[in-house]
Motif scaffolding. Structure first.
Motif, PDB file in Angstrom:
ATOM      1  N   LEU A 299       0.844  -1.190   0.000  1.00 14.80           N
ATOM      2  CA  LEU A 299       0.000   0.000   0.000  1.00 14.80           C
ATOM      3  C   LEU A 299       0.880   1.241   0.000  1.00 14.80           C
ATOM      4  CD1 LEU A 299      -2.768  -0.836   2.641  1.00 14.80           C
ATOM      5  CD2 LEU A 299      -2.896  -1.068   0.158  1.00 14.80           C
TER       6      LEU A 299
ATOM      7  N   HIS B 102      -1.981   0.732  -4.613  1.00 10.59           N
ATOM      8  CA  HIS B 102      -1.650  -0.666  -4.326  1.00 10.59           C
ATOM      9  C   HIS B 102      -0.673  -1.147  -5.392  1.00 10.59           C
ATOM     10  CE1 HIS B 102      -2.074  -5.028  -3.861  1.00 10.59           C
ATOM     11  NE2 HIS B 102      -2.705  -4.818  -2.722  1.00 10.59           N
TER      12      HIS B 102
ATOM     13  N   SER C   9      -0.996  -3.481   7.578  1.00 14.10           N
ATOM     14  CA  SER C   9      -1.358  -3.242   6.168  1.00 14.10           C
ATOM     15  C   SER C   9      -2.509  -2.250   6.029  1.00 14.10           C
ATOM     16  CB  SER C   9      -1.714  -4.562   5.474  1.00 14.10           C
ATOM     17  OG  SER C   9      -1.688  -4.384   4.075  1.00 14.10           O
ATOM     18  N   VAL C  10      -2.388  -1.128   6.711  1.00 13.13           N
ATOM     19  CA  VAL C  10      -3.352  -0.040   6.590  1.00 13.13           C
ATOM     20  C   VAL C  10      -2.603   1.276   6.501  1.00 13.13           C
ATOM     21  CG1 VAL C  10      -5.221  -1.197   7.833  1.00 13.13           C
ATOM     22  CG2 VAL C  10      -3.564   0.172   9.116  1.00 13.13           C
TER      23      VAL C  10
ATOM     24  N   THR D  77      -7.680   0.981   3.922  1.00 12.81           N
ATOM     25  CA  THR D  77      -7.065  -0.215   3.352  1.00 12.81           C
ATOM     26  C   THR D  77      -7.694  -0.519   2.008  1.00 12.81           C
ATOM     27  OG1 THR D  77      -6.348  -2.473   3.862  1.00 12.81           O
ATOM     28  CG2 THR D  77      -8.628  -1.917   4.402  1.00 12.81           C
TER      29      THR D  77
ATOM     30  N   LYS E 246      -8.453  -3.734  -0.991  1.00 10.85           N
ATOM     31  CA  LYS E 246      -8.511  -5.151  -1.350  1.00 10.85           C
ATOM     32  C   LYS E 246      -8.742  -5.280  -2.846  1.00 10.85           C
ATOM     33  CE  LYS E 246     -10.699  -9.604  -0.298  1.00 10.85           C
ATOM     34  NZ  LYS E 246     -10.879 -10.011  -1.709  1.00 10.85           N
TER      35      LYS E 246
ATOM     36  N   LEU F 146     -13.697  -5.541   5.010  1.00 11.94           N
ATOM     37  CA  LEU F 146     -12.612  -4.610   5.313  1.00 11.94           C
ATOM     38  C   LEU F 146     -12.919  -3.787   6.553  1.00 11.94           C
ATOM     39  CD1 LEU F 146     -11.565  -3.290   1.781  1.00 11.94           C
ATOM     40  CD2 LEU F 146     -10.605  -5.163   3.102  1.00 11.94           C
TER      41      LEU F 146
ATOM     42  N   LEU G 127     -10.647  -3.203  10.014  1.00 17.82           N
ATOM     43  CA  LEU G 127     -10.284  -1.912  10.596  1.00 17.82           C
ATOM     44  C   LEU G 127     -10.819  -1.765  12.013  1.00 17.82           C
ATOM     45  CD1 LEU G 127     -10.841   0.446   7.514  1.00 17.82           C
ATOM     46  CD2 LEU G 127      -8.724  -0.648   8.277  1.00 17.82           C
TER      47      LEU G 127
END
Length: 799
Positions: A58, A75, A185-186, A288, A290, A304, A308
């Motif tokens: 990210l 991404h 991963s945020v 985030t 996906k 998602l 979070l």
């Protein structure tokens, strides 16, 4: 990063946090540079000048405007499905015809055969772009109660990956911090008033603005590629979901972005597709992405949001584990020239303090550190693409893809030699992941076994990016080049399992194809017919040619590496005669009547030195080709070739395509020509950086990461060169760098070197080993034999 260093950073942050009982340290907030990083006193004037952060997968890009700003979210694998993979044009059935035409000097006719074969498989327009790498969307934030912005700064801390934007007055200051977590991963955004004021903000997710078209027919219409766009605000979350119009088996079908808004105190309400926060003390936003490769029923945003929800609402709690990992990556290697202090100078002032004629050593160190930060943030499951993992447009330059004919090798060039093996590993893993495509290329193009690595790739490695005047389909060096990176990792790590399981199988597949594609002339000499040197033809001739030096050199390198492995027992010793038979009958390197190394080993071809690539110097990129050792004529010819390419660049502030300077600089370093190597560094340092210290492709144009990986490689080779037999200290040290130190410099054989030098001579050395390997340390005529047990280190005084 060690715990003590991390706590010091947190303490520094605490000095400026909201505390009504202490006076705010205005100088710290607006003037203090991070120990490693930069400070700017202006927002970005265009998206290319934005501050960047990322965890390899990210990425975020923040211009830093005070009242209305945006965070562009990206991404690494978000390539918009525009062009499906095509089969390779069948050239094998017409190879004899192509070769006859090329040997007769009818290169253009030969080139048209590939175009004709392309039409047969559906490539009607002759030239097909790779799929473009696009940002996901942008989080837009607006301060509903704007304050004065008499004071302003934006910073990036290279040790933590944090972007900070501060603005206000002595009495009222708003601070925004952001990073992309490696552990969770945020993307994390935090807003607070450092003077205990209340926050009132509006947030929404939105498409990127459309690019301005020079002509109406060039206007980009996203609805041609996006069949569904769903933007919502529900409860405390914003969601953005895109479904693509074009699809095929294995293609990206859609992607989803979710941002969760968490105020401390105050109120939150949904207003259409936006969320408004009023009278909050702090605001935390988690985002985030996906990617969806299947047609999913129902919204992905719910999944998602649950992710979070589980992460909590403390910025510092999220930062700490990430910063430990990120900081260790950054601090594994360091480089210093003399006594430098960049802490109280803005990036704009530092850039303006240096010129090509009077290069500021502090800027050299700063750009090396920035380079490392940039590639760390954009190294994930894949290596950095042309723009890393970032972008601010639907139509990035050259699709923002993986251009393998020089750009990607440049950006990964500092992986092995500056202690960032993750960078090299990401490239090698991508090569292995695309093996099926490469095998299909070899079979489809020529009906041969083995692998063919194309010039460009996006989310797949099919070979169809070529045209009449860019005949990359005849560029064979890419296959051997990829094999070289596999082999070189073995030399640096001495990891036998890796050699047997990954490196050697790839090398043998490369050999299988390349040994069969060679043409053998009537006198028994092996030749590459046709052949191509990226991205140029011989002077005043068509680019479809014979014996590009890069093709020949990379084949020689592969054969020698295979012979070495056979002698070491990793390949049947009976294969040596086969390898040596080809090696002995490949053409010798050629020198033209000007004394320059030729780019094509063919009598009727002359170099075109008004060009950005320097592919004929491949024999000197990562070492010294055996044919150049103890051959003064070839060494002088290579220096003359570098000089000829530099002459073209000198009137162009370094010239277009900065990574060509990386190629020239690496070659000059291995020739131990400190003056030419340093000239390349001076152009790289002074012409190609934004105020946010992200690199450009051309002087002050085109956001691009090529030299963020390539320039540190040139510096490393100026300071240390190695084989598995010896380590050479300061082989191309310029007189302008009399004193300095470097930490964490790897050497082949499994060694790590820390070194200090004064007055141009090494004074202290610490060397550690990951193997039981022995080596020699060499400086000038001095030689030291070194044997260190695995896991040990030894300090040497070289006075």
């Amino acid at each position: 990063m060690n715990a003590k260093r991390f706590m010091a950073i947190l303490v520094g942050a605490a000095l400026v946090s909201c505390n009504s009982e202490k006076q705010l340290d205005i100088a710290y907030v607006f003037d203090q540079n991070p120990q490693h990083g930069f400070i700017s006193d202006k927002p970005a004037s265009k998206w290319e000048e934005s501050a960047i952060s990322g965890n390899g997968t990210l990425g975020i890009l923040i211009p830093g405007n005070p009242h209305k700003d945006r965070m562009v979210i990206s991404h690494e694998k978000l390539f918009m499905p525009e062009y499906p993979p095509y089969d390779a044009p069948n050239l094998g059935s017409r190879l004899a015809e192509i070769r006859e035409l090329v040997l007769e000097g009818r290169e253009q006719e030969a080139s048209m055969i590939a175009v004709e074969e392309g039409v047969k498989i559906g490539i009607e327009d002759e030239f097909i772009w790779t799929n473009p790498h696009i940002p996901a969307c942008q989080l837009e934030l607006e301060n509903l109660n704007p304050i004065k912005d008499d004071l302003y700064s934006r910073k990036v801390n290279y040790e933590t990956g944090e972007i900070t934007v501060n603005y206000g007055t002595k009495n009222e200051v708003i601070s925004r911090r952001a990073f992309v977590s490696r552990t969770d991963s945020v993307a994390v955004l935090h807003i607070q008033s450092l003077t205990a004021g209340k926050l009132n903000y509006k947030f929404n997710l939105n498409q990127l603005p459309l690019p301005e078209a020079e002509e109406e027919e060039d206007a980009f219409d996203p609805t041609e590629f996006v069949s569904k766009l769903d933007i919502k605000a529900q409860s405390d979350c914003l969601s953005y979901e895109t479904t693509f119009e074009r699809e095929w088996e294995g293609s990206l079908k859609s992607y989803t972005v979710v941002s969760k808004i968490m105020p401390r105190n105050g109120s939150l309400k949904v207003d259409g597709n936006s969320i408004q926060v009023k009278n909050a003390d702090e605001i935390l936003v988690l985002s985030t992405v996906k990617l969806n490769y299947k047609k999913e029923e129902g919204s992905q945003s719910i999944k998602l949001k649950k992710k979070l929800d589980a992460l909590g609402s403390s910025y510092d709690t999220l930062l700490e584990p990430h910063a430990q990992i990120h900081g260790e990556l950054f601090n594994r290697f360091s480089f210093q020239l003399g006594e430098t202090d960049r802490r109280n100078i803005t990036s704009e002032a530092l850039l303006s303090s240096s010129t090509f004629q009077a290069t500021n050593s502090e800027l050299v160190v700063q750009t090396v550190e920035a380079s490392r930060y940039n590639v760390i943030c954009s190294t994930g499951e894949t290596p950095p693409a042309l723009q890393g993992i970032w972008g601010g447009t639907w139509r990035p330059a050259w699709s923002g893809d993986f251009t393998l004919n020089g750009n990607v090798p440049s950006v990964i060039a500092s992986g092995l030699n500056t202690n960032l093996r993750e960078l090299t590993d990401s490239y090698l893993q991508m090569m292995d992941d695309m093996l099926a495509d490469f095998e299909k290329n070899a079979k489809g193009l020529y009906g041969l076994d083995g692998i063919y690595v194309p010039s460009r790739a996006s989310e797949f490695g099919s070979v169809y990016h070529y045209s009449e005047y860019f005949p990359h389909i005849y560029w064979y060096a890419g296959t051997a080049w990829a094999a070289h990176f596999h082999y070189d990792k073995w030399l640096y790590t001495m990891d036998e399992d890796y050699l047997k399981e990954q490196a050697l199988p790839f090398m043998l597949k490369a050999y299988e194809f390349l040994s069969q594609i060679l043409y053998r002339s009537a006198d028994g000499q092996y030749m590459f017919v046709p052949s191509y040197s990226p991205e140029v033809g011989p002077l005043d001739k068509h680019p479809v040619a014979i014996n590009a030096t890069m093709d020949v050199a990379s084949m020689k390198q592969l054969l020698r590496n295979l012979i070495t492995l056979a002698n070491q027992g990793y390949i049947s010793i009976q294969k040596i005669a086969e390898y040596q038979g080809i090696l002995d009958n490949l053409p010798d390197y050629a020198v033209d009547d000007k004394g320059e190394l030729k780019e094509w080993i063919w009598a009727s071809y002359d170099n075109n030195n008004e060009h950005r690539h320097a592919s004929h110097l491949y024999p000197l990129y990562d070492g010294v080709d055996e044919d150049f050792k103890n051959n003064p004529e070839l060494v002088d010819a290579a220096k003359n070739a570098i000089e000829a390419r530099m002459e073209y660049r000198r009137g162009r502030e370094g010239g277009e395509m900065a990574f060509g300077l990386v190629q020239l600089g690496m070659a000059a370093s291995h020739l131990k020509d400190a003056e030419l190597a340093y000239e390349c560094i001076r152009w790289l340092v002074n012409s190609y950086w934004t105020p946010s210290f992200v690199s450009y492709h051309d002087p002050q144009e085109i956001f691009n990461l090529d030299i963020s990986g390539g320039m540190p490689a040139v510096v490393s080779y100026m300071l240390l060169q190695s084989t598995t037999e010896e380590i050479v200290l300061l082989p191309a040290l310029p007189k302008e760098w009399p004193n300095g130190k470097v930490k964490g410099l790897p050497a082949r054989g499994g060694f790590i070197v820390d070194m200090e030098w004064q007055n141009g001579k090494p004074t202290h050395l610490n060397i550690s080993s990951k193997t039981e390997h022995t080596t020699k340390i060499r400086f000038g005529d001095q030689v030291w034999d070194v044997q260190i047990k695995k896991g040990e280190s030894r300090a040497l005084s070289l006075n």
